[in-house]
Design a protein around this motif. Structure first.
Motif: not given
Length: 100
Positions: A51-72
């Motif tokens: 599970t940890l290995k899968s979570e780490i692999d998933s995090m490594m492929a994570t891109e920053p959200p593009k729509d998480y501004t304060v206004e959004t």
């Protein structure tokens, strides 16, 4: 805050989470190598490692959200206030990550 700052903050938080998961992974591996466990305990540790290995692999492929501004986020909260939607509220809550 500009998008560059937001991305930097995102990646710093992600790196902190990945390091915590890697530390847990390394500790489990060390503990597993130090002792003899009953098969069910070893199986539980093996599942947690996977599970940890899968979570780490998933995090490594994570891109920053593009729509998480304060206004959004403010807009989302106002929309929920004006038209309560339990499913949408739960999805938003799942995305909230509070750092100590």
């Amino acid at each position: 805050r500009n998008s560059g700052d937001a991305a930097l903050i995102f990646f710093q938080a992600l790196e902190k989470k990945m390091k915590a998961k890697q530390k847990e992974y390394d500790t489990l591996i060390k503990n597993l190598s130090l002792g003899v466990f009953p098969p069910e305990v070893a199986a539980d540790i093996g599942e947690r490692l996977a599970t940890l290995k899968s979570e780490i692999d998933s995090m490594m492929a994570t891109e920053p959200p593009k729509d998480y501004t304060v206004e959004t986020v403010t807009g989302w909260l106002n929309s929920l206030r004006n038209a309560p939607d339990e499913k949408a509220a739960h999805l938003l809550i799942e995305r909230i990550d509070v750092e100590p």
